[in-house]
Write a protein that holds these residues in place. Structure first.
Motif, PDB file in Angstrom:
ATOM      1  N   ALA A  62       0.863  -1.186   0.000  1.00  0.00           N
ATOM      2  CA  ALA A  62       0.000   0.000   0.000  1.00  0.00           C
ATOM      3  C   ALA A  62       0.893   1.228   0.000  1.00  0.00           C
ATOM      4  O   ALA A  62       1.807   1.336   0.825  1.00  0.00           O
ATOM      5  CB  ALA A  62      -0.905   0.008   1.223  1.00  0.00           C
ATOM      6  N   VAL A  63       0.637   2.141  -0.922  1.00  0.00           N
ATOM      7  CA  VAL A  63       1.452   3.349  -1.054  1.00  0.00           C
ATOM      8  C   VAL A  63       0.614   4.554  -0.632  1.00  0.00           C
ATOM      9  O   VAL A  63      -0.433   4.829  -1.222  1.00  0.00           O
ATOM     10  CB  VAL A  63       1.958   3.532  -2.496  1.00  0.00           C
ATOM     11  CG1 VAL A  63       2.796   4.804  -2.608  1.00  0.00           C
ATOM     12  CG2 VAL A  63       2.782   2.320  -2.928  1.00  0.00           C
ATOM     13  N   ILE A  64       1.083   5.252   0.387  1.00  0.00           N
ATOM     14  CA  ILE A  64       0.399   6.446   0.886  1.00  0.00           C
ATOM     15  C   ILE A  64       1.025   7.670   0.251  1.00  0.00           C
ATOM     16  O   ILE A  64       2.246   7.849   0.289  1.00  0.00           O
ATOM     17  CB  ILE A  64       0.514   6.557   2.418  1.00  0.00           C
ATOM     18  CG1 ILE A  64      -0.110   5.339   3.100  1.00  0.00           C
ATOM     19  CG2 ILE A  64      -0.137   7.846   2.925  1.00  0.00           C
ATOM     20  CD1 ILE A  64       0.117   5.290   4.604  1.00  0.00           C
ATOM     21  N   ASP A  65       0.195   8.523  -0.334  1.00  0.00           N
ATOM     22  CA  ASP A  65       0.638   9.820  -0.848  1.00  0.00           C
ATOM     23  C   ASP A  65       0.132  10.902   0.089  1.00  0.00           C
ATOM     24  O   ASP A  65      -1.072  11.069   0.266  1.00  0.00           O
ATOM     25  CB  ASP A  65       0.090  10.039  -2.258  1.00  0.00           C
ATOM     26  CG  ASP A  65       0.311  11.461  -2.753  1.00  0.00           C
ATOM     27  OD1 ASP A  65       1.381  12.030  -2.445  1.00  0.00           O
ATOM     28  OD2 ASP A  65      -0.581  12.003  -3.440  1.00  0.00           O
ATOM     29  N   THR A  66       1.053  11.649   0.693  1.00  0.00           N
ATOM     30  CA  THR A  66       0.662  12.732   1.605  1.00  0.00           C
ATOM     31  C   THR A  66       0.714  14.095   0.927  1.00  0.00           C
ATOM     32  O   THR A  66       0.495  15.117   1.571  1.00  0.00           O
ATOM     33  CB  THR A  66       1.597  12.788   2.835  1.00  0.00           C
ATOM     34  OG1 THR A  66       2.849  13.377   2.459  1.00  0.00           O
ATOM     35  CG2 THR A  66       1.841  11.407   3.419  1.00  0.00           C
ATOM     36  N   GLY A  67       0.977  14.116  -0.380  1.00  0.00           N
ATOM     37  CA  GLY A  67       1.340  15.361  -1.053  1.00  0.00           C
ATOM     38  C   GLY A  67       0.194  16.324  -1.290  1.00  0.00           C
ATOM     39  O   GLY A  67      -0.986  15.950  -1.369  1.00  0.00           O
ATOM     40  N   ASN A  68       0.563  17.593  -1.440  1.00  0.00           N
ATOM     41  CA  ASN A  68      -0.344  18.673  -1.811  1.00  0.00           C
ATOM     42  C   ASN A  68       0.314  19.521  -2.895  1.00  0.00           C
ATOM     43  O   ASN A  68       1.537  19.715  -2.895  1.00  0.00           O
ATOM     44  CB  ASN A  68      -0.651  19.569  -0.603  1.00  0.00           C
ATOM     45  CG  ASN A  68      -1.487  18.878   0.444  1.00  0.00           C
ATOM     46  OD1 ASN A  68      -2.555  18.349   0.155  1.00  0.00           O
ATOM     47  ND2 ASN A  68      -0.998  18.874   1.677  1.00  0.00           N
ATOM     48  N   TYR A  69      -0.519  20.046  -3.763  1.00  0.00           N
ATOM     49  CA  TYR A  69      -0.059  20.918  -4.849  1.00  0.00           C
ATOM     50  C   TYR A  69      -0.150  22.372  -4.409  1.00  0.00           C
ATOM     51  O   TYR A  69      -1.234  22.884  -4.139  1.00  0.00           O
ATOM     52  CB  TYR A  69      -0.944  20.659  -6.069  1.00  0.00           C
ATOM     53  CG  TYR A  69      -0.726  21.560  -7.260  1.00  0.00           C
ATOM     54  CD1 TYR A  69       0.537  21.807  -7.778  1.00  0.00           C
ATOM     55  CD2 TYR A  69      -1.832  22.140  -7.898  1.00  0.00           C
ATOM     56  CE1 TYR A  69       0.707  22.617  -8.891  1.00  0.00           C
ATOM     57  CE2 TYR A  69      -1.671  22.944  -9.016  1.00  0.00           C
ATOM     58  CZ  TYR A  69      -0.398  23.183  -9.508  1.00  0.00           C
ATOM     59  OH  TYR A  69      -0.240  23.978 -10.616  1.00  0.00           O
ATOM     60  N   TYR A  70       1.022  23.013  -4.301  1.00  0.00           N
ATOM     61  CA  TYR A  70       1.098  24.422  -3.935  1.00  0.00           C
ATOM     62  C   TYR A  70       1.778  25.184  -5.081  1.00  0.00           C
ATOM     63  O   TYR A  70       2.990  25.429  -5.036  1.00  0.00           O
ATOM     64  CB  TYR A  70       1.906  24.602  -2.646  1.00  0.00           C
ATOM     65  CG  TYR A  70       1.355  23.894  -1.441  1.00  0.00           C
ATOM     66  CD1 TYR A  70       0.061  24.134  -0.986  1.00  0.00           C
ATOM     67  CD2 TYR A  70       2.142  22.996  -0.725  1.00  0.00           C
ATOM     68  CE1 TYR A  70      -0.437  23.496   0.138  1.00  0.00           C
ATOM     69  CE2 TYR A  70       1.654  22.357   0.407  1.00  0.00           C
ATOM     70  CZ  TYR A  70       0.369  22.604   0.831  1.00  0.00           C
ATOM     71  OH  TYR A  70      -0.121  21.970   1.952  1.00  0.00           O
ATOM     72  N   PRO A  71       1.027  25.557  -6.115  1.00  0.00           N
ATOM     73  CA  PRO A  71       1.653  26.139  -7.304  1.00  0.00           C
ATOM     74  C   PRO A  71       2.334  27.474  -7.052  1.00  0.00           C
ATOM     75  O   PRO A  71       3.429  27.721  -7.576  1.00  0.00           O
ATOM     76  CB  PRO A  71       0.485  26.282  -8.291  1.00  0.00           C
ATOM     77  CG  PRO A  71      -0.743  26.306  -7.434  1.00  0.00           C
ATOM     78  CD  PRO A  71      -0.435  25.427  -6.272  1.00  0.00           C
ATOM     79  N   LYS A  72       1.713  28.338  -6.265  1.00  0.00           N
ATOM     80  CA  LYS A  72       2.293  29.650  -6.011  1.00  0.00           C
ATOM     81  C   LYS A  72       3.388  29.588  -4.948  1.00  0.00           C
ATOM     82  O   LYS A  72       4.379  30.316  -5.014  1.00  0.00           O
ATOM     83  CB  LYS A  72       1.200  30.634  -5.550  1.00  0.00           C
ATOM     84  CG  LYS A  72       0.147  30.927  -6.597  1.00  0.00           C
ATOM     85  CD  LYS A  72      -0.929  31.838  -6.015  1.00  0.00           C
ATOM     86  CE  LYS A  72      -2.006  32.138  -7.048  1.00  0.00           C
ATOM     87  NZ  LYS A  72      -3.103  32.950  -6.481  1.00  0.00           N
ATOM     88  N   GLN A  73       3.178  28.726  -3.990  1.00  0.00           N
ATOM     89  CA  GLN A  73       4.052  28.712  -2.832  1.00  0.00           C
ATOM     90  C   GLN A  73       5.315  27.880  -3.044  1.00  0.00           C
ATOM     91  O   GLN A  73       6.333  28.124  -2.405  1.00  0.00           O
ATOM     92  CB  GLN A  73       3.284  28.162  -1.625  1.00  0.00           C
ATOM     93  CG  GLN A  73       2.045  28.961  -1.260  1.00  0.00           C
ATOM     94  CD  GLN A  73       0.783  28.502  -1.998  1.00  0.00           C
ATOM     95  OE1 GLN A  73       0.857  27.816  -3.016  1.00  0.00           O
ATOM     96  NE2 GLN A  73      -0.370  28.889  -1.478  1.00  0.00           N
TER      97      GLN A  73
END
Length: 225
Positions: A86-97
């Motif tokens: 099982a692969v957990i992705d904790t990521g978020n997309y912060y385009p400006k930051q």
């Protein structure tokens, strides 16, 4: 359980602390190499390894790197993982930051974790993306505690989702099934559940209240590439 953690920032570091304290066999990696993880290893007993070795034999792998760093992960980063990992992705997309513009997210409406899934070539379960890192250590409570926080969990692989939800329960949090990965926009940055410190009922209500479309804070600037 053998667990690989790719990324040793705030979330990855505190998951390493929590999971080793629970007795799991944790192998942790970052982009700078295992020689930079000596302090964390000494504190926790985790084993620092190169990123391409973190998944070897692991039943659960946590990918917790900035989205802009996902394409730089080695091809076959999950090679050698246990069957049914099982692969957990904790990521978020912060385009400006932080991340810059990702066209597939901005133009095609791809969910963040679907984009990551395609990049690493393996199904992922989205979890911990709206969790404050310190809460992993400071707000964990036993099952049944009245003030226990709940975390949303989204993914298409039901067996992997159950495995991840069981691990989160062991860490000290309730879970709410947030649907498949194409539904995971409901827990992306800017939604009511993102960063919410609440129980199952409130988290369920917040997921239902989410509106499609990215908020301006989490969209790339017009014309940016």
């Amino acid at each position: 359980m053998r667990i690989g953690i790719i990324g040793a920032g705030n979330i990855g570091g505190n998951l390493t602390r929590s999971l080793t304290a629970l007795g799991h066999d944790v192998f942790v990696a970052n982009s700078r190499g295992p020689h930079t993880l000596g302090v964390l290893a000494e504190e926790t007993g985790a084993t620092p390894v190169p990123a391409e070795e973190a998944a070897r034999g692991a039943e659960i792998v946590v990918v917790t790197v900035p989205m802009k760093a996902v394409p730089a992960l080695a091809p076959g980063i999950l090679d050698g993982a246990a069957e049914g990992v099982a692969v957990i992705d904790t990521g978020n997309y912060y385009p400006k930051q932080r991340d810059g513009r990702i066209a597939a997210i901005e133009d095609e409406g791809l969910t963040e974790s679907r984009w990551t899934e395609r990049r690493i070539g393996h199904p992922v379960i989205k979890a911990f993306n709206g969790t404050f890192a310190q809460d992993i250590l400071e707000r964990a409570l036993p099952a049944g505690a009245p003030d226990r926080m709940a975390l949303p969990v989204a993914g298409d692989d039901e067996a992997a989702k159950r495995k991840v939800m069981a691990l989160i329960d062991e860490i000290g949090f309730d879970t709410v099934d947030a649907g498949g990965l194409d539904d995971s926009w409901r827990q992306q940055p800017g939604t009511p559940v993102y960063g919410l410190r609440a129980g199952v009922a409130e988290v369920t209500k917040a997921l239902a209240a989410a509106a499609p479309g990215r908020t301006p804070e989490f969209r790339a600037e017009q014309g940016a590439e």
